[in-house]
Write a protein that holds these residues in place. Structure first.
Motif, PDB file in Angstrom:
ATOM      1  N   ARG A  89     -12.599   6.977 -31.306  1.00 18.55           N
ATOM      2  CA  ARG A  89     -13.745   7.579 -30.616  1.00 18.55           C
ATOM      3  C   ARG A  89     -14.251   6.603 -29.565  1.00 18.55           C
ATOM      4  N   CYS A  90     -15.045   7.097 -28.667  1.00 15.58           N
ATOM      5  CA  CYS A  90     -15.609   6.248 -27.604  1.00 15.58           C
ATOM      6  C   CYS A  90     -16.788   5.447 -28.141  1.00 15.58           C
ATOM      7  N   ARG A  91     -16.489   4.571 -29.081  1.00 14.49           N
ATOM      8  CA  ARG A  91     -17.496   3.718 -29.706  1.00 14.49           C
ATOM      9  C   ARG A  91     -16.950   2.304 -29.798  1.00 14.49           C
ATOM     10  N   HIS A  92     -17.811   1.332 -29.578  1.00 14.09           N
ATOM     11  CA  HIS A  92     -17.369  -0.062 -29.628  1.00 14.09           C
ATOM     12  C   HIS A  92     -16.810  -0.411 -31.004  1.00 14.09           C
ATOM     13  N   ALA A  97     -12.095  -1.955 -34.305  1.00 10.04           N
ATOM     14  CA  ALA A  97     -11.190  -1.742 -35.445  1.00 10.04           C
ATOM     15  C   ALA A  97      -9.738  -1.725 -34.981  1.00 10.04           C
ATOM     16  N   VAL A  98      -9.500  -1.159 -33.817  1.00  9.60           N
ATOM     17  CA  VAL A  98      -8.141  -1.128 -33.267  1.00  9.60           C
ATOM     18  C   VAL A  98      -7.693  -2.531 -32.902  1.00  9.60           C
ATOM     19  N   ILE A  99      -8.579  -3.293 -32.288  1.00  8.85           N
ATOM     20  CA  ILE A  99      -8.257  -4.669 -31.893  1.00  8.85           C
ATOM     21  C   ILE A  99      -7.935  -5.520 -33.116  1.00  8.85           C
ATOM     22  N   GLU A 100      -8.702  -5.325 -34.193  1.00  6.24           N
ATOM     23  CA  GLU A 100      -8.495  -6.106 -35.423  1.00  6.24           C
ATOM     24  C   GLU A 100      -7.130  -5.842 -36.054  1.00  6.24           C
ATOM     25  N   SER A 141     -11.580  -4.374 -21.120  1.00  6.19           N
ATOM     26  CA  SER A 141     -12.003  -5.780 -21.103  1.00  6.19           C
ATOM     27  C   SER A 141     -11.452  -6.555 -22.286  1.00  6.19           C
ATOM     28  N   LYS A 142     -11.108  -5.840 -23.351  1.00  2.00           N
ATOM     29  CA  LYS A 142     -10.543  -6.475 -24.546  1.00  2.00           C
ATOM     30  C   LYS A 142      -9.012  -6.532 -24.491  1.00  2.00           C
ATOM     31  N   GLY A 143      -8.464  -6.148 -23.359  1.00  2.20           N
ATOM     32  CA  GLY A 143      -7.020  -6.260 -23.175  1.00  2.20           C
ATOM     33  C   GLY A 143      -6.221  -5.064 -23.651  1.00  2.20           C
ATOM     34  N   LEU A 144      -6.891  -3.960 -23.918  1.00  2.00           N
ATOM     35  CA  LEU A 144      -6.179  -2.772 -24.386  1.00  2.00           C
ATOM     36  C   LEU A 144      -5.766  -1.874 -23.224  1.00  2.00           C
ATOM     37  N   GLU A 145      -4.578  -1.264 -23.378  1.00  7.21           N
ATOM     38  CA  GLU A 145      -4.164  -0.230 -22.432  1.00  7.21           C
ATOM     39  C   GLU A 145      -4.697   1.094 -22.957  1.00  7.21           C
ATOM     40  N   VAL A 146      -5.398   1.835 -22.093  1.00  5.80           N
ATOM     41  CA  VAL A 146      -6.154   3.000 -22.543  1.00  5.80           C
ATOM     42  C   VAL A 146      -5.529   4.312 -22.086  1.00  5.80           C
ATOM     43  N   MET A 147      -5.359   5.212 -23.069  1.00  9.09           N
ATOM     44  CA  MET A 147      -5.128   6.617 -22.785  1.00  9.09           C
ATOM     45  C   MET A 147      -6.428   7.329 -23.120  1.00  9.09           C
ATOM     46  N   PHE A 148      -6.872   8.202 -22.233  1.00  8.38           N
ATOM     47  CA  PHE A 148      -8.159   8.868 -22.460  1.00  8.38           C
ATOM     48  C   PHE A 148      -7.989  10.380 -22.510  1.00  8.38           C
TER      49      PHE A 148
END
Length: 509
Positions: A89-92, A97-100, A141-148
């Protein structure tokens, strides 16, 4: 316009040279009611998907559960060739959780249709646009490639949807995805929507089509014709409610109709069976590609065509997806299919008896039963056996009454050299009663020596094979054998018994 493979008309639309398969079996597929995969199950399926050559694997929803986080962490450790995504979801907090889990790719989504804004999010369009900018920027900014994705995109006002996607692209999203969340869009609508979004955003477009109206694959292909370069799919068409576009169906269509290579098609049948086993979701017999009947031919006319040229009734060879052709034997079969099947089984069977064999197969195929190879062999052998003796003793009538708290009673009428004899007898069971009645009609000259009953294949609808040995107690004492194949145990035993009696008569005269 594309009319499909073999139509003689080619598409006038320019399709992408490369289309990526984004498989979401482990996330959207697992959301099918009743499916609960373990961590090891998901890792095993992910390995198979990777071996199949899918470009992206959506391994789960990191913020949804500890299990999904464990799965995603394990999959990162696997070092798969496919890009690994988590839904978010669009929540920090979801993004963290994905980054972890150690992922490099994230699939962000938020609802944009008016009905979702009002009844699900309780937010205004302006608030949603701000959430999109904030969350995509944070993930990037956290280095993730984003699909929206705009959830429920196909029911979203186009102008607002365009603004939402532009907000994501301007904030750093690499790919925009169009979900037909409740599967209501038509192929022409998907084509127009994809075309306009490519034109208006300039971004690579993916599609995520649900199958509520049975259009998921058609919508996915229409999207590719409009320029989409990624398709979200699930093995066997799994997914919420009626499921998603099936990975195998999309991939095969892309190859056959557009000459676009995606996955290793030869592995389709294997992964379909494995996913069905792990999820507990059986594949429908008539499902394209992987259903049991997809390459099964029974109709006599069709089989005749297939035996001459497989392309008469097959749009592509089964070997292409790791399968083989099956010539089924049943009530729709013809003599050509029986002859070919027997030849394949190594059984020499006279052409003069093919019609008799066909009649026997049709009579045994009650209720749509399909005759398997070993059953067909037994039926053919039984006919050949039966033809070795003349019918001196004929069973004219036969009835047996049995049930709970009822003494089994059989009544038979046999004709011996033109003379009819009727007898009724009881027995310890319906078979015993029937044998006693036949023996009684023959003045008990026939001794019942042995009975052997076998289920040919072991299934609940299997044919049974009965072999009996009889001896004429007033004659030379030699043994005669009879054999019969059928569905009903009592009827088949009686047929075998009568055959043995006739073989005894034939031997003595």
């Amino acid at each position: 316009m594309s009319y499909g493979r073999g139509s003689g008309v080619v598409t006038t639309r320019k399709v992408p040279d490369k289309v990526s398969i984004y498989d979401t079996t482990l996330r959207d597929g697992e959301q099918s009611p009743g499916i609960a995969l373990t961590v090891d199950d998901k890792v095993t399926i992910a390995r198979m998907l990777d071996a199949l050559g899918v470009d992206c694997i959506e391994g789960g929803f990191a913020a949804s559960s500890d299990t999904d986080r464990k799965v995603l962490t394990r999959l990162v450790e696997e070092g798969l060739s496919a890009d690994l995504y988590s839904l978010s979801r669009c929540r920090h907090g979801d993004i963290d959780a994905v980054i972890e889990c150690g992922l490099k790719h994230i699939h962000l989504f938020i609802a944009t249709s008016d009905i979702h804004l009002r009844y699900k999010l309780n937010k205004t369009r302006e608030e949603v646009l701000e959430i999109i900018r904030d969350s995509v920027s944070y993930a990037v900014s956290k280095g993730l490639e984003v699909m929206f994705s705009c959830e429920d995109a196909t029911r979203t006002d186009y102008a607002f949807m365009r603004d939402a996607y532009m907000a994501a692209v301007d904030s750093g999203a690499s790919v925009i995805d169009i979900p037909d969340t409740v599967g209501v869009c038509m192929p022409a609508g998907m084509y127009e929507m994809v075309s306009m979004l490519i034109r208006d955003t300039g971004a690579p477009v993916a599609v995520h089509c649900h199958n509520d109206l049975g259009l998921a694959v058609a919508n996915s292909l229409a999207s590719v014709e409009a320029g989409a370069t990624m398709v979200h799919t699930c093995i066997n068409g799994l997914g919420e409610r009626a499921g998603n576009a099936a990975t195998e169906e999309v991939a095969l269509n892309l190859k056959l109709n557009y000459d676009i290579d995606t996955i290793d098609l030869s592995g389709v049948d294997r992964i379909s069976k494995m996913v069905a086993r792990y999820t507990g979701y059986p594949v429908a017999y008539n499902k394209p590609l992987v259903g049991r009947n997809a390459f099964s031919h029974e109709s006599g006319i069709h089989v005749h065509g297939i035996l001459n040229n497989t392309e008469t009734y097959e749009p592509y060879p089964p070997e292409m997806i790791g399968r083989s052709r099956e010539i089924a034997v049943g009530r729709h079969s013809g003599a050509h299919s029986l002859k070919d099947k027997l030849s394949a089984l190594g059984i020499s069977f006279p052409d003069t008896m093919l019609n008799d064999l066909l009649a026997e197969v049709k009579s045994l195929s009650v209720g749509g039963k399909e005759i398997c190879d070993i059953e067909l062999a037994a039926i053919a052998e039984n006919l050949l056996w039966r033809g070795k003796s003349e019918e001196h003793v004929k069973l004219s009538e036969f009835i047996v009454i049995t049930g709970k708290n009822v003494t089994p009673t059989a009544t038979v009428t046999v004709t011996v050299d033109g003379v009819s004899r009727t007898c009724a007898q009881t027995g310890s069971g319906p078979v015993d009663a029937a044998v006693n009645a036949i023996r009684g009609a023959l003045d008990y000259k026939i001794a019942f020596e042995e009975l052997r009953l076998e289920s040919i294949t072991g299934g609940s609808d299997s044919l049974c094979e009965v072999t009996v040995l009889v001896k004429d107690s007033t004659g030379d004492g030699q043994i005669s054998a009879g054999k019969a194949v059928g569905i009903d145990i009592v009827d088949t035993t009686v047929d075998a018994f009568m055959q043995a009696i006739n073989r005894d008569y034939s031997r003595r005269i």
